[in-house]
Design a protein around this motif. Structure first.
Motif, PDB file in Angstrom:
ATOM      1  N   SER A 127       0.830  -1.217   0.000  1.00 29.19           N
ATOM      2  CA  SER A 127       0.000   0.000   0.000  1.00 29.19           C
ATOM      3  C   SER A 127       0.861   1.263   0.000  1.00 29.19           C
ATOM      4  O   SER A 127       0.488   2.267  -0.601  1.00 29.19           O
ATOM      5  CB  SER A 127      -0.938   0.001   1.206  1.00 29.19           C
ATOM      6  N   ALA A 148       2.157   1.715  -3.537  1.00 32.77           N
ATOM      7  CA  ALA A 148       1.074   2.237  -4.383  1.00 32.77           C
ATOM      8  C   ALA A 148       0.856   3.716  -4.090  1.00 32.77           C
ATOM      9  O   ALA A 148       0.657   4.527  -5.003  1.00 32.77           O
ATOM     10  CB  ALA A 148      -0.206   1.442  -4.132  1.00 32.77           C
ATOM     11  N   MET A 149       0.914   4.066  -2.822  1.00 38.90           N
ATOM     12  CA  MET A 149       0.706   5.464  -2.430  1.00 38.90           C
ATOM     13  C   MET A 149       1.814   6.352  -2.981  1.00 38.90           C
ATOM     14  O   MET A 149       1.556   7.439  -3.506  1.00 38.90           O
ATOM     15  CB  MET A 149       0.667   5.544  -0.902  1.00 38.90           C
ATOM     16  N   MET A 189       7.259  20.427   1.100  1.00 44.35           N
ATOM     17  CA  MET A 189       8.340  20.076   0.169  1.00 44.35           C
ATOM     18  C   MET A 189       8.614  21.183  -0.855  1.00 44.35           C
ATOM     19  O   MET A 189       9.748  21.656  -0.985  1.00 44.35           O
ATOM     20  CB  MET A 189       7.972  18.781  -0.548  1.00 44.35           C
ATOM     21  N   GLU A 190       7.575  21.593  -1.559  1.00 43.73           N
ATOM     22  CA  GLU A 190       7.798  22.524  -2.666  1.00 43.73           C
ATOM     23  C   GLU A 190       8.255  23.894  -2.173  1.00 43.73           C
ATOM     24  O   GLU A 190       9.178  24.498  -2.723  1.00 43.73           O
ATOM     25  CB  GLU A 190       6.532  22.661  -3.522  1.00 43.73           C
ATOM     26  N   GLY A 223       6.787   9.860   7.431  1.00 44.37           N
ATOM     27  CA  GLY A 223       6.166   9.045   6.394  1.00 44.37           C
ATOM     28  C   GLY A 223       6.163   7.554   6.701  1.00 44.37           C
ATOM     29  O   GLY A 223       5.115   6.916   6.754  1.00 44.37           O
ATOM     30  N   VAL A 263       6.903  12.512  -1.562  1.00 47.55           N
ATOM     31  CA  VAL A 263       6.373  13.851  -1.325  1.00 47.55           C
ATOM     32  C   VAL A 263       5.993  13.999   0.141  1.00 47.55           C
ATOM     33  O   VAL A 263       5.634  13.031   0.808  1.00 47.55           O
ATOM     34  CB  VAL A 263       5.172  14.154  -2.237  1.00 47.55           C
ATOM     35  N   PHE A 264       6.094  15.225   0.652  1.00 48.04           N
ATOM     36  CA  PHE A 264       5.816  15.454   2.077  1.00 48.04           C
ATOM     37  C   PHE A 264       5.397  16.911   2.268  1.00 48.04           C
ATOM     38  O   PHE A 264       5.659  17.765   1.401  1.00 48.04           O
ATOM     39  CB  PHE A 264       7.048  15.111   2.923  1.00 48.04           C
ATOM     40  N   PRO A 265       4.785  17.212   3.423  1.00 51.64           N
ATOM     41  CA  PRO A 265       4.297  18.577   3.661  1.00 51.64           C
ATOM     42  C   PRO A 265       5.430  19.607   3.665  1.00 51.64           C
ATOM     43  O   PRO A 265       6.444  19.430   4.345  1.00 51.64           O
ATOM     44  CB  PRO A 265       3.636  18.478   5.039  1.00 51.64           C
ATOM     45  N   ARG A 284       1.234   7.095  -6.493  1.00 52.42           N
ATOM     46  CA  ARG A 284      -0.064   7.659  -6.844  1.00 52.42           C
ATOM     47  C   ARG A 284       0.100   8.894  -7.721  1.00 52.42           C
ATOM     48  O   ARG A 284      -0.587   9.061  -8.718  1.00 52.42           O
ATOM     49  CB  ARG A 284      -0.826   8.030  -5.563  1.00 52.42           C
ATOM     50  N   LEU A 285       1.028   9.761  -7.337  1.00 47.93           N
ATOM     51  CA  LEU A 285       1.219  11.006  -8.079  1.00 47.93           C
ATOM     52  C   LEU A 285       2.492  10.998  -8.918  1.00 47.93           C
ATOM     53  O   LEU A 285       2.790  11.945  -9.615  1.00 47.93           O
ATOM     54  CB  LEU A 285       1.289  12.191  -7.102  1.00 47.93           C
TER      55      LEU A 285
END
Lengths: 461, 196
Positions: free
Chosen positions: A230, A233-234, A294-295, A380, A290-292, A237-238
């Motif tokens: 899972s 897959a997560m 990040m960008e 994560g 990806v994480f909060p 996802r993006l």
């Protein structure tokens, strides 16, 4: 023991013989018996033969940086207070009043020169010495007798900030016992500024299963695509086209350059670093999930640091290693995971976060931004990966209740010529999904369970 | 910036220094009598929202549950009773919009083994109190919860309190931040895979 005069010398402690099993029958080349996970008598024996008979991780120096700092810990089931006394010496005190036995410290951490027992007020220095008792005129004894000072773990040593203790007089010095596992530990620390990290809060998990189920897992490259289906897959996802997170397990992990290693003394290692071309900075950042934040923070670091930004972003990213120091320490990514046995079928795994410490300001004032990212990347795996492993550990503990099906197999890779290689230092390496790490550490477990360690404690004089 | 970059489900541009600073400030010293809103209608609006949220979680309507949140939102489960500073400490969970959607997606895959079988829960929410936020468009709600959970033959209870930061959206309120303080947040927790 009252005839021993010099209490600063270690005091031998009675060794609990424990169950009389045929250990060679329970731990075989290709399999181990279910009883080693389910038998309360074996668990009790482990608390002396393993969690006292060999070096055990107790705490990290960054948790007690200043004189008189302390942090609660445990050695097996023995409650400890690990202190840095007024002279800076590290000690592992039994958290046990010498009067009636109550714990003298209930706090998890703090700064204190002394600990007063809440029950009758006996008060101890953080060196373990008894400072005084209420109304001493009611006693005929001499309280200078060292037997009233707190028991402490007879040997406490630290390596690169990791504090270990053992009660075994015959254990080698810590550095020798670590042996070749010290190298990946060094590399893990030295990638951080100043060769330092600061432990912070933790993701704290518990599972209803034997502690070894966690240690069996920590270098296991075989379970990843199944237990963490899972999460994979997560992560995709993006980012279906990207090689994110644990994506390099997809396909056939044994064909990848990553490997599993066994270092001796129970220490094992899953090294995923060879999968990544790190000739250029930013290699870890590119595969980070990806994480909060990040960008935003990446853009800010690039604006502030220019061509030094990618190396800084790597510090926010997970280091792809699982460094496992038997029996209870795993350095996983940027986490320091501690395995604490609670009972034969209950275990706490505490995933301490680590922050960078940029004392020399080598990062142009961006350490806070890097840590703000690093906290999020660390959350994560405990949230989306470890919970599923722990659920699978619990399923094992349930499955092992079948007495008629006795064996747990760990023979992946066994008997295939050329699959495992041993170097001059004795380190064994094998493809990532090989169970050789488990076979080898189980030999060390068996050696310790067979032996009658020469255990000793110490008291101040 | 392109629209993709400004989509909080795809990019975490909004979790920046001011987001963290506002978060820490907004969740400090807010449960004060002098900030209480005692108007029954206003309090009932908040209570209805929080009860609805509990129902959607218990009925596993997680997409609908996500719809209760503002586009730029946070689901925050601190690892210390006082919340701590998330810039310097890890949390039990700290999900922005994208990670929250990741969480819901993972639970839907069918092989999130910590939720196979899936927990059956009832979220019992009570003691709802409403407080003024930093401006007229922001409100803070405190409530207590007990989660009664049944999974894999075992029953347990998790208790604590919620801090909801609501933002006005037209005539409705959306959840901008849901903070979950578990009583045992700084202890080892078994299978923390449900949404609290």
């Amino acid at each position: 023991m009252s005839d021993l005069r010099n209490y600063s010398e270690p005091l031998a402690v009675p060794f609990e013989a424990g169950p009389q099993y045929d250990w060679d029958q329970l731990v075989q080349e290709d399999r181990v018996h279910r009883l080693i996970y389910t038998d309360p008598a074996i668990f009790r024996a482990e608390m002396s033969r393993i969690f006292a008979g060999t070096w055990v991780y107790l705490a990290h120096e960054s948790q007690i940086p200043n004189p008189n700092d302390f942090v609660a810990s445990q050695l097996g089931l023995r409650p400890l207070v690990v202190t840095r006394d007024g002279q800076g010496q590290l000690r592992a005190l039994f958290n046990r009043c010498t009067h009636r036995g109550a714990r003298i410290c209930r706090a998890q951490k703090g700064n204190a020169k002394s600990f007063a027992c809440a029950y009758h007020g006996w008060t101890f220095a953080n060196s373990g010495k008894l400072l005084g008792v209420p109304w001493p005129d009611g006693y005929a004894c001499d309280f200078k007798d060292a037997k009233f000072n707190l028991v402490q773990v007879s040997r406490v040593e630290s390596y690169r900030g990791f504090i270990f203790g053992t009660m075994n007089r015959n254990a080698p010095v810590l550095r020798d016992w670590l042996g070749p596992v010290a190298k990946p530990i060094d590399e893990w620390i030295d990638r951080n500024p100043g060769g330092k990290v600061r432990l912070c809060e933790a993701n704290r998990l518990k599972f209803k299963g034997n502690w070894k189920l966690a240690y069996d897992n920590s270098a296991d490259g075989y379970h990843v695509v199944f237990s963490h289906a899972s999460l994979l897959a997560m992560e995709n996802r993006l980012h279906a086209a990207d090689e994110k997170g644990m994506s390099f397990y997809q396909g056939k992990p044994d064909d990848a350059p990553m490997y599993v290693a066994y270092f001796g003394n129970g220490h094992h290692f899953k090294d995923k670093r060879p999968n990544i071309d790190r000739s250029q900075p930013g290699a870890l950042w590119r595969i980070e999930g990806v994480f909060p934040g990040m960008e935003h923070f990446a853009a800010e670091l690039r604006a502030k640091l220019g061509d030094k930004a990618e190396a800084a972003l790597d510090l926010a990213s997970s280091e792809p290693v699982n460094i496992n120091v038997f029996p209870n320490l795993s350095i996983l990514g940027n986490h320091i995971q501690v395995i604490d046995p609670v009972s034969v079928d209950e275990t706490n795994t505490t995933w301490y976060g680590t922050a960078i410490v940029d004392e020399a300001n080598a990062l142009g004032g961006t350490a806070e931004a890097i840590n703000a990212m690093r906290m999020r990347t660390m959350e994560g795996f405990p949230n989306f990966g470890e919970v599923d492993d722990a659920a699978n550990f619990e399923e094992i503990q349930k499955g092992l209740q079948c007495p008629e099906d006795e064996w747990v197999y760990m023979h992946r890779g066994l008997g295939i010529p050329g699959r495992a290689k041993t170097d001059a230092a004795g380190t064994i390496t094998a493809p990532a999904t090989d169970e050789i790490f488990m076979r080898e550490y189980m030999k060390e477990w068996k050696r310790l369970m067979k032996s009658e360690p020469d255990l000793a404690v110490r008291r101040e004089v | 910036m392109s629209d993709t970059v400004k989509d909080p489900a795809r990019s975490s541009y909004y979790v920046d220094e001011s987001f963290y600073a506002d978060l820490v400030a907004g969740f400090s010293d807010w449960q004060r009598d002098d900030r209480a809103i005692v108007d029954a209608t206003a309090r009932d609006e908040a209570r209805v929202l929080i009860h609805r949220e509990a129902r959607l979680l218990d009925r596993n309507q997680l997409q609908d549950w996500l719809g209760l949140f503002a586009a730029e939102c946070l689901y925050w489960v601190p690892a210390t009773p006082e919340g701590g500073d998330p810039r310097r400490e890890v949390a039990v969970s700290f999900d922005d919009r994208r990670r929250l959607e990741d969480r819901v997606y993972r639970l839907s895959t069918g092989n999130a083994w910590s939720q196979v079988p899936r927990s059956r829960t009832v979220h019992l929410v009570s003691n709802v109190e409403l407080f003024r936020g930093k401006d007229e468009a922001t409100r803070m709600v405190r409530s207590n919860f007990v989660i009664h959970e049944f999974r894999a033959g075992e029953t347990r209870h998790l208790a604590g309190w919620y801090g909801h930061q609501l933002v006005r959206s037209g005539k409705d309120w959306l959840i901008r931040v849901k903070q979950v303080t578990l009583l045992e947040c700084d202890q080892n927790i078994r299978n923390p895979s449900i949404i609290f």
